[in-house]
Design an enzyme around this catalytic site. Structure first.
Site, PDB file in Angstrom:
ATOM      1  CG  MET A  27     -32.836 -47.087  34.916  1.00 46.03           C
ATOM      2  SD  MET A  27     -31.642 -46.818  36.231  1.00 46.03           S
ATOM      3  CE  MET A  27     -31.458 -45.063  36.179  1.00 46.03           C
ATOM      4  CG  HIS A  34     -37.407 -43.039  28.434  1.00 49.41           C
ATOM      5  ND1 HIS A  34     -37.698 -42.023  29.316  1.00 49.41           N
ATOM      6  CD2 HIS A  34     -36.264 -43.614  28.883  1.00 49.41           C
ATOM      7  CE1 HIS A  34     -36.777 -41.978  30.262  1.00 49.41           C
ATOM      8  NE2 HIS A  34     -35.882 -42.921  30.018  1.00 49.41           N
ATOM      9  CD  GLN A  58     -27.989 -47.813  35.971  1.00 44.22           C
ATOM     10  OE1 GLN A  58     -28.317 -48.885  35.466  1.00 44.22           O
ATOM     11  NE2 GLN A  58     -28.067 -46.675  35.288  1.00 44.22           N
ATOM     12  CG  ASP A 154     -27.334 -41.568  29.422  1.00 44.54           C
ATOM     13  OD1 ASP A 154     -26.900 -40.721  30.198  1.00 44.54           O
ATOM     14  OD2 ASP A 154     -28.533 -41.908  29.383  1.00 44.54           O
ATOM     15  CB  SER A 189     -32.407 -35.941  31.908  1.00 42.28           C
ATOM     16  OG  SER A 189     -32.080 -36.617  33.108  1.00 42.28           O
ATOM     17  NE  ARG A 191     -30.029 -39.165  38.284  1.00 48.84           N
ATOM     18  CZ  ARG A 191     -29.476 -40.283  37.761  1.00 48.84           C
ATOM     19  NH1 ARG A 191     -29.127 -40.326  36.484  1.00 48.84           N
ATOM     20  NH2 ARG A 191     -29.273 -41.349  38.530  1.00 48.84           N
TER      21      ARG A 191
HETATM   22  O1  PAF Z   1     -29.999 -45.477  30.498  1.00 45.79           O
HETATM   23  C1  PAF Z   1     -30.642 -46.037  31.406  1.00 45.79           C
HETATM   24  O2  PAF Z   1     -31.809 -45.715  31.679  1.00 45.79           O
HETATM   25  C2  PAF Z   1     -29.993 -47.132  32.210  1.00 45.79           C
HETATM   26  O3  PAF Z   1     -28.653 -46.854  32.426  1.00 45.79           O
HETATM   27  C3  PAF Z   1     -30.176 -48.536  31.598  1.00 45.79           C
HETATM   28  C4  PAF Z   1     -29.499 -48.650  30.245  1.00 45.79           C
HETATM   29  C5  PAF Z   1     -31.652 -48.826  31.464  1.00 45.79           C
HETATM   30  C6  PAF Z   1     -29.559 -49.579  32.518  1.00 45.79           C
HETATM   31  O4  PAF Z   1     -30.140 -49.582  33.784  1.00 45.79           O
END
Ligand code: PAF
Length: 283
Positions: A27, A34, A58, A154, A189, A191
């Site tokens: 995202m 990432h 979501q 996650d 994260s 956030r």
């Molecule tokens: O983990 C995330 O960033 C999101 O939940 C994902 C897997 C990209 C789905 O929107």
């Protein structure tokens, strides 16, 4: 080389040029977590697709969809920097400007992984994992990766995606990548930037508590019930949304024959929920 595509038509045209590819769904608002997924993907594939899409499906009605950080320019430069270390590689960044590119009108299927999606994190955030499964399913259909990479931070999400792929016989390998932490132990994260300095200091409680439980377990299945008693005491602090020991493979609370367990936690500071987990082998 980094290529940015912002419509699904461009994405599909680009995709038609490549054969086997890896895929990293995100995202955006990228951090080292990432980047570690992308790095792994680039070691395995010459061409990697990387999506940046803040998926409205979501987020609950009172969640942070509107204020979720959107930092495309900076994200692209981080991707570009890493990609320079892989000179013969190509990263195609799919960052649709309009959510309709991903979810066109009248294409409104919902993918729901039963059971897993309504427990733990799913209980607190009803519909969240349906939103995740739905967007990941859609992205998988568009991008058709051979392997997709997810962060194990996650962990429940990783389990939901794995189950979805299995249930729907999607021929996609799901690779989970280890959590990246700050020196303090705080799991990275997007956030975390919501935390003020005082909350940031307090945040270390999460990883410290997980470590404390692992120490109590001492690698022994027999110590799980004692650890669960300790957890009950810890949960007297109402900042914890949950703190649970589950089997890493089945996600069950029944750990009587587990060889590996995951301790999953969410600690809430103000409106920010700090999600974390640690895994440990037991005998
Ligand atoms: O983990 C995330 O960033 C999101 O939940 C994902 C897997 C990209 C789905 O929107």
């Amino acid at each position: 080389m980094v290529i940015l595509v912002q419509t699904t038509a461009q994405l599909l045209a680009e995709r038609a040029k490549n054969s086997k590819i890896g895929f990293v769904p995100t995202m955006g608002n990228l951090h080292q977590g990432h980047i570690s997924l992308l790095e792994r993907a680039l070691t395995e594939y010459k061409t990697v697709y990387f999506s940046i899409f803040v998926n409205p499906k979501q987020f609950g009605p009172n969640e942070d969809f509107a204020r979720y950080p959107r930092t495309l320019e900076n994200d692209i430069s981080l991707i570009d920097k890493l990609t320079q270390r892989f000179p013969n590689s190509k990263v195609v960044v799919y960052s649709p400007k309009d959510p309709q590119e991903v979810f066109p009108e009248n294409a409104d299927q919902l993918i729901s992984v039963w059971g897993l999606s309504t427990e733990l994190e799913g209980k607190i955030r009803p519909g969240h994992f349906d939103g995740v499964a739905t967007v990941v399913h859609r992205l998988f259909k568009l991008i058709k990766p051979e392997t997709a990479y997810f962060g194990l931070k996650d962990y429940q999400q990783y389990m939901v995606i794995r189950q979805m792929v299995k249930d729907l016989n999607m021929a996609i390998k799901i690779t989970g990548m280890p959590i990246i932490r700050e020196e303090s132990g705080l799991a990275l994260s997007s956030r975390n930037q919501y935390l003020d300095p005082e909350q940031k200091n307090t945040s270390i409680i999460v990883s410290q508590t997980l470590k404390q439980i692992i120490k109590k377990l001492d690698g022994k299945r027999d110590n799980i019930s004692k650890a669960r008693e300790i957890i009950q005491e810890i949960l007297n602090d109402s900042h914890w949304n949950y703190l649970e020991i589950r089997d890493s493979e089945t996600f069950s609370l029944n750990t009587t024959s587990s060889n590996n367990i995951t301790i999953l936690a969410v600690y809430q500071l103000g409106t920010t929920r700090l999600l974390d987990n640690m895994q440990v082998e037991i005998q």
